[in-house]
Design a protein around this motif. Structure first.
Motif, PDB file in Angstrom:
ATOM      1  N   VAL A  48      90.332 -44.506  42.434  1.00 48.95           N
ATOM      2  CA  VAL A  48      88.674 -43.406  41.742  1.00 48.95           C
ATOM      3  C   VAL A  48      88.223 -43.942  40.978  1.00 48.95           C
ATOM      4  N   LEU A  49      88.024 -44.189  39.903  1.00 55.07           N
ATOM      5  CA  LEU A  49      87.630 -44.468  38.729  1.00 55.07           C
ATOM      6  C   LEU A  49      87.483 -42.799  38.375  1.00 55.07           C
ATOM      7  N   VAL A  50      87.185 -42.803  37.264  1.00 51.62           N
ATOM      8  CA  VAL A  50      87.217 -41.136  36.675  1.00 51.62           C
ATOM      9  C   VAL A  50      86.684 -41.954  35.250  1.00 51.62           C
ATOM     10  N   GLU A  51      85.025 -42.002  35.039  1.00 52.60           N
ATOM     11  CA  GLU A  51      84.376 -41.888  33.175  1.00 52.60           C
ATOM     12  C   GLU A  51      84.680 -40.919  33.017  1.00 52.60           C
ATOM     13  N   LEU A  52      85.220 -40.653  31.890  1.00 53.09           N
ATOM     14  CA  LEU A  52      85.103 -39.736  30.315  1.00 53.09           C
ATOM     15  C   LEU A  52      84.054 -40.268  29.465  1.00 53.09           C
ATOM     16  N   ARG A  53      82.611 -38.718  29.286  1.00 56.52           N
ATOM     17  CA  ARG A  53      81.872 -39.709  28.845  1.00 56.52           C
ATOM     18  C   ARG A  53      81.618 -38.262  27.880  1.00 56.52           C
ATOM     19  N   TYR A  54      80.993 -38.830  26.037  1.00 59.52           N
ATOM     20  CA  TYR A  54      80.158 -37.988  25.565  1.00 59.52           C
ATOM     21  C   TYR A  54      78.817 -38.464  25.023  1.00 59.52           C
ATOM     22  N   GLU A  55      78.100 -37.186  26.413  1.00 56.33           N
ATOM     23  CA  GLU A  55      76.423 -38.660  25.656  1.00 56.33           C
ATOM     24  C   GLU A  55      76.165 -36.128  25.460  1.00 56.33           C
ATOM     25  N   THR A  56      74.953 -36.375  24.093  1.00 53.96           N
ATOM     26  CA  THR A  56      74.494 -34.634  24.367  1.00 53.96           C
ATOM     27  C   THR A  56      73.285 -35.547  24.315  1.00 53.96           C
ATOM     28  N   ILE A  57      72.806 -36.554  24.568  1.00 55.02           N
ATOM     29  CA  ILE A  57      71.090 -36.753  24.588  1.00 55.02           C
ATOM     30  C   ILE A  57      71.109 -37.387  26.490  1.00 55.02           C
TER      31      ILE A  57
END
Length: 448
Positions: free
Chosen positions: A314-323
């Protein structure tokens, strides 16, 4: 997440394509620091440091890497680093973290300062050419290149994957493009940030053991290098850990008070109850469901470590989105890792995705947006993030003199930053976003 200063962060640290750009440029701009004849121009140095600020590589990361069994030998065999260079890297890395603890007094060092410190030290020790090779080695070792983060903001997947958005302290489980479960989470301290990138979960490990590193935060509770057995009260991993592209982890062991806060050395932290629930959903979307009863049975044998392989990774997508656009508004989160993301340019990109033009917003919407960006353009300690200039902002922000005075007034005791001081999120209502955007939380597990 005390398990993993030595490992847990650091495959993703290392999602650093910008480091490749950053340090390739060193190769062509000069020799070693002590050779001033071919030093890059000051303007080029400033540009490279600006690029470096978009990455997460600090000396704390480097310190963690040395806990991997073959890391040092690989530096010798693949990069031909000398024993002296490796020793100097170890000293620089360990010195950077030796004063770090987890007391309540926050660090006064900026995250950007930590990145710049790492930049300076690596190049000073290795020279420009070897430093470039070093970061290419890091990228190749920890980033398989198979999956990358989406280019468009607030992307909604059409496949099955886990999405973690660090500044929102939120983790979502998507099954074939449908959001089925949401979790409140703890994330890495700013000094040990949760990385970004697309990883994979392939196994679930019940009753994991823990080998503590030789670090100050261990504080004598256990001996460094001595394996702490599964089920021990001194084991911070909790009942379950899920490697996400080793050596990063999603794991339990966190108190509910840590959710929505910093509580790990670069991992996703959950309470024991949450990680049990997450295991159920993860195994379900992977194609080999593990029932709550089966999970309970594994944990009854709490001293026996067992691994269950997922039928499908299973893909695990680590994001950094502040908006983030979400049903009628823009959710603007604090820039807790000090990446300078709360800008009018990034807000415009999100609006453009939904065919909404900034200039078409009402005066009230535009004013609220500018104020929201300004108010959330702060690090975890409430300090304004320098270098972010939002036109039409209603506030001039802190002056350089005021920021310097604030820094001087705080004692630099080297502790990790544990709390987000002040408001974490602002919602700017925009009529044209009604019914649009990233999904609202589904069946949220807040750990309570």
């Amino acid at each position: 997440m005390k398990n993993i200063i030595m490992l847990s962060n650091y495959k993703n640290i290392i999602q650093i394509s910008l480091w490749g750009i950053f340090l390739i440029s060193f190769v062509f701009t000069g020799c070693r620091d002590r050779n001033t004849k071919n030093q890059p121009a000051g303007k080029e140095v400033s540009k490279m440091k600006e690029q470096a600020e978009n990455t997460d590589f600090t000396l704390a990361f480097l310190n963690a890497l040395f806990y991997e069994e073959d890391f040092e030998s690989s530096l010798k065999s693949q990069l031909q680093l000398s024993q002296r260079q490796i020793a100097d890297l170890k000293v620089a890395a360990s010195t950077a973290v030796e004063k770090l603890s987890e007391e309540d007094e926050p660090s006064s060092k900026s995250f950007k300062e930590s990145i710049n410190q790492a930049t300076t030290q690596i190049v000073k020790i290795l020279g420009n050419q070897k430093a470039a090779q070093f970061f290419h080695f890091i990228t190749a070792r920890y980033n398989d290149g198979e999956n990358t983060l989406p280019i468009e903001p607030n992307h909604i997947p059409e496949d099955t994957r886990i999405i973690v958005n660090a500044p929102a302290f939120r983790m979502d489980v998507f099954q074939q493009g449908k959001l089925v479960k949401t979790y409140s989470i703890a994330i890495g301290y700013p000094e040990f940030p949760l990385p970004t990138g697309v990883r994979k979960a392939t196994n679930i490990i019940f009753n994991p053991t823990w080998t503590p590193p030789d670090e100050p935060w261990v504080k004598g509770k256990v001996s460094p290098g001595e394996k702490v057995p599964a089920g021990s009260k001194l084991n911070p991993l909790g009942p379950i850990k899920i490697p996400i592209g080793m050596p990063s982890l999603i794991h339990g062991g966190k108190d509910v008070s840590k959710l929505g806060a910093f509580a790990s050395h670069g991992c996703v932290g959950l309470t024991d109850g949450q990680v049990q629930d997450f295991t159920k959903f993860l195994s379900l979307v992977a194609g080999n469901p593990i029932s709550a009863e089966a999970i309970a049975n594994y944990e009854k044998k709490d001293t026996k470590t067992e691994t269950v392989k997922l039928k499908q990774p299973v893909l695990v997508e680590l994001r950094y989105e502040t908006i983030v656009a979400q049903d009628g508004g823009l959710h603007i989160f604090r820039d807790v890792y000090e990446r300078g993301t709360n800008t009018i340019e990034n807000a415009t990109r999100v609006l453009d995705k939904y065919n909404i033009k900034l200039e078409k917003l009402s005066e009230q919407e535009r004013t609220s947006l500018m104020k929201g960006l300004e108010d959330m353009n702060q690090d975890a300690r409430g300090n304004k993030i320098a270098g972010v200039d939002n036109p039409e902002s209603s506030s001039t922000g802190d002056s350089a003199k005021e920021r310097a005075a604030d820094k001087e007034s705080r004692k630099d005791k080297g502790q990790v930053t544990k709390k987000v001081v002040g408001q974490k999120e602002i919602v700017v209502r925009i009529a044209a976003l009604k019914g649009k955007g990233y999904p609202l939380p589904v069946d949220i597990n807040s750990g309570k």
